[in-house]
Design a protein around this motif. Structure first.
Motif, PDB file in Angstrom:
ATOM      1  N   TRP A   1      10.873   1.566   4.545  1.00 15.92           N
ATOM      2  CA  TRP A   1       9.648   1.685   4.068  1.00 15.92           C
ATOM      3  C   TRP A   1       8.740   0.520   4.535  1.00 15.92           C
ATOM      4  CZ3 TRP A   1       8.474   5.805   0.898  1.00 15.92           C
ATOM      5  CH2 TRP A   1       9.360   6.825   0.615  1.00 15.92           C
ATOM      6  N   LYS A   2       7.559   0.870   4.968  1.00 13.06           N
ATOM      7  CA  LYS A   2       6.632  -0.197   5.546  1.00 13.06           C
ATOM      8  C   LYS A   2       5.277   0.373   4.602  1.00 13.06           C
ATOM      9  CE  LYS A   2       7.548  -2.206   9.597  1.00 13.06           C
ATOM     10  NZ  LYS A   2       8.794  -1.447  10.038  1.00 13.06           N
ATOM     11  N   VAL A   3       4.589  -0.985   4.207  1.00 16.27           N
ATOM     12  CA  VAL A   3       3.553  -0.916   3.165  1.00 16.27           C
ATOM     13  C   VAL A   3       2.100  -1.009   4.360  1.00 16.27           C
ATOM     14  CG1 VAL A   3       1.998  -1.899   1.607  1.00 16.27           C
ATOM     15  CG2 VAL A   3       4.448  -1.972   1.217  1.00 16.27           C
ATOM     16  N   GLU A   4       1.077   0.030   4.182  1.00 17.24           N
ATOM     17  CA  GLU A   4       0.219  -0.116   5.077  1.00 17.24           C
ATOM     18  C   GLU A   4      -0.564  -1.579   5.065  1.00 17.24           C
ATOM     19  OE1 GLU A   4      -2.252   3.395   4.276  1.00 17.24           O
ATOM     20  OE2 GLU A   4      -0.994   4.608   5.479  1.00 17.24           O
ATOM     21  N   GLY A   5      -1.059  -1.916   6.136  1.00 18.62           N
ATOM     22  CA  GLY A   5      -1.809  -3.064   6.151  1.00 18.62           C
ATOM     23  C   GLY A   5      -0.937  -4.351   6.122  1.00 18.62           C
ATOM     24  N   GLU A   6      -1.415  -5.438   6.201  1.00 19.34           N
ATOM     25  CA  GLU A   6      -0.650  -6.683   6.428  1.00 19.34           C
ATOM     26  C   GLU A   6      -0.902  -7.449   4.910  1.00 19.34           C
ATOM     27  OE1 GLU A   6       0.727  -8.165   9.375  1.00 19.34           O
ATOM     28  OE2 GLU A   6       0.395  -6.246   9.900  1.00 19.34           O
ATOM     29  N   ILE A   7       0.433  -6.948   4.336  1.00 23.18           N
ATOM     30  CA  ILE A   7       0.531  -7.604   2.827  1.00 23.18           C
ATOM     31  C   ILE A   7       1.800  -8.570   2.756  1.00 23.18           C
ATOM     32  CG2 ILE A   7       0.785  -7.167   0.286  1.00 23.18           C
ATOM     33  CD1 ILE A   7      -0.373  -4.406   0.902  1.00 23.18           C
ATOM     34  N   ALA A   8       1.354  -9.818   2.318  1.00 26.05           N
ATOM     35  CA  ALA A   8       2.515 -10.677   2.328  1.00 26.05           C
ATOM     36  C   ALA A   8       3.552 -10.339   1.142  1.00 26.05           C
ATOM     37  CB  ALA A   8       2.024 -11.940   2.153  1.00 26.05           C
ATOM     38  N   PRO A   9       4.752 -10.728   1.380  1.00 30.49           N
ATOM     39  CA  PRO A   9       5.708 -10.670   0.099  1.00 30.49           C
ATOM     40  C   PRO A   9       4.899 -11.343  -1.113  1.00 30.49           C
ATOM     41  CG  PRO A   9       7.067 -11.171   2.098  1.00 30.49           C
ATOM     42  CD  PRO A   9       5.630 -11.401   2.360  1.00 30.49           C
ATOM     43  N   GLY A  10       4.881 -10.542  -2.248  1.00 28.97           N
ATOM     44  CA  GLY A  10       4.250 -11.147  -3.601  1.00 28.97           C
ATOM     45  C   GLY A  10       2.775 -11.130  -3.465  1.00 28.97           C
TER      46      GLY A  10
ATOM     47  N   ALA B   1      -2.350   3.507 -14.258  1.00 29.16           N
ATOM     48  CA  ALA B   1      -1.982   3.582 -12.801  1.00 29.16           C
ATOM     49  C   ALA B   1      -2.608   2.336 -12.220  1.00 29.16           C
ATOM     50  CB  ALA B   1      -3.013   4.932 -12.330  1.00 29.16           C
ATOM     51  N   LYS B   2      -1.980   2.063 -10.848  1.00 32.28           N
ATOM     52  CA  LYS B   2      -2.624   1.101  -9.966  1.00 32.28           C
ATOM     53  C   LYS B   2      -4.061   1.342  -9.744  1.00 32.28           C
ATOM     54  CE  LYS B   2      -0.077  -0.330  -6.661  1.00 32.28           C
ATOM     55  NZ  LYS B   2      -0.303  -1.910  -7.058  1.00 32.28           N
ATOM     56  N   LEU B   3      -4.639   0.109  -9.775  1.00 30.06           N
ATOM     57  CA  LEU B   3      -6.035   0.371  -9.411  1.00 30.06           C
ATOM     58  C   LEU B   3      -6.382   0.637  -7.892  1.00 30.06           C
ATOM     59  CD1 LEU B   3      -9.164   0.093 -10.340  1.00 30.06           C
ATOM     60  CD2 LEU B   3      -8.990  -2.107  -9.796  1.00 30.06           C
ATOM     61  N   TYR B   4      -5.531   0.164  -6.978  1.00 24.03           N
ATOM     62  CA  TYR B   4      -5.426   0.301  -5.596  1.00 24.03           C
ATOM     63  C   TYR B   4      -4.240   0.942  -5.384  1.00 24.03           C
ATOM     64  CZ  TYR B   4      -9.306  -2.856  -5.914  1.00 24.03           C
ATOM     65  OH  TYR B   4     -10.592  -3.254  -6.000  1.00 24.03           O
ATOM     66  N   PRO B   5      -4.200   2.407  -4.917  1.00 23.12           N
ATOM     67  CA  PRO B   5      -2.878   2.911  -4.763  1.00 23.12           C
ATOM     68  C   PRO B   5      -1.879   2.306  -3.716  1.00 23.12           C
ATOM     69  CG  PRO B   5      -4.389   4.578  -5.023  1.00 23.12           C
ATOM     70  CD  PRO B   5      -5.222   3.338  -4.942  1.00 23.12           C
ATOM     71  N   LEU B   6      -0.847   2.286  -3.965  1.00 22.59           N
ATOM     72  CA  LEU B   6      -0.049   1.811  -2.983  1.00 22.59           C
ATOM     73  C   LEU B   6       0.633   2.648  -1.629  1.00 22.59           C
ATOM     74  CD1 LEU B   6       1.881  -0.724  -1.926  1.00 22.59           C
ATOM     75  CD2 LEU B   6       3.797   0.525  -3.425  1.00 22.59           C
ATOM     76  N   HIS B   7       0.215   2.664  -0.622  1.00 23.29           N
ATOM     77  CA  HIS B   7       0.595   3.519   0.518  1.00 23.29           C
ATOM     78  C   HIS B   7       1.825   2.829   1.096  1.00 23.29           C
ATOM     79  CE1 HIS B   7      -2.852   6.077   0.082  1.00 23.29           C
ATOM     80  NE2 HIS B   7      -3.693   5.140  -0.363  1.00 23.29           N
ATOM     81  N   ALA B   8       2.920   3.569   0.932  1.00 23.93           N
ATOM     82  CA  ALA B   8       4.270   3.031   1.644  1.00 23.93           C
ATOM     83  C   ALA B   8       4.521   4.267   2.699  1.00 23.93           C
ATOM     84  CB  ALA B   8       5.128   2.933   0.607  1.00 23.93           C
ATOM     85  N   VAL B   9       5.075   3.946   3.807  1.00 26.36           N
ATOM     86  CA  VAL B   9       5.280   4.908   4.933  1.00 26.36           C
ATOM     87  C   VAL B   9       6.585   4.993   5.258  1.00 26.36           C
ATOM     88  CG1 VAL B   9       4.576   5.667   7.189  1.00 26.36           C
ATOM     89  CG2 VAL B   9       2.877   4.652   5.726  1.00 26.36           C
TER      90      VAL B   9
END
Ligand code: HEM
Length: 75
Positions: free
Chosen positions: A39-48, A61-69
């Motif tokens: 699984w990869k999260v869209e964009g550059e998101i650091a762990p944490g 719900a999450k305010l900004y939906p998580l897009h995991a590919v």
């Protein structure tokens, strides 16, 4: 007796009759998704660094939906 961790299934006489099946199937389904895919999260998101802001409604719900590919793991 109150089992608060089972609250997604409702409570009382009309509570979900599928609870025993769901309690067995959800871990199998989740385990399969984790085991069979990378699984990869869209964009550059650091762990944490994941945005955990929420939006209150009938469900939380999450305010900004998580897009995991997912990418299929080669067997
Ligand atoms: C994660 C999985 C599931 C969740 C979170 C869930 C959640 C719920 C909830 C919240 C209700 C309403 C309870 C209430 O009114 O207090 C409900 C009702 C119901 N669920 Fe589920 N459910 C799940 C899986 C299943 C499965 C696997 C089945 C059947 C194989 C099922 C069959 C039903 C039925 C027939 C009702 C209506 C019960 C009635 O009105 O008397 N559910 N479920």
């Amino acid at each position: 007796m109150c089992h608060i961790h089972l609250i997604p299934f409702g409570a009382g006489r009309r509570k979900c009759p599928g609870l025993p099946l769901a309690m067995r199937m959800v871990p199998v389904m989740l385990g399969s998704l984790i085991n069979c895919f990378d699984w990869k999260v869209e964009g550059e998101i650091a762990p944490g660094g994941l945005d955990m802001e929420d939006k209150f409604g009938i469900t939380l719900a999450k305010l900004y939906p998580l897009h995991a590919v997912p990418t299929l793991v080669a067997s």
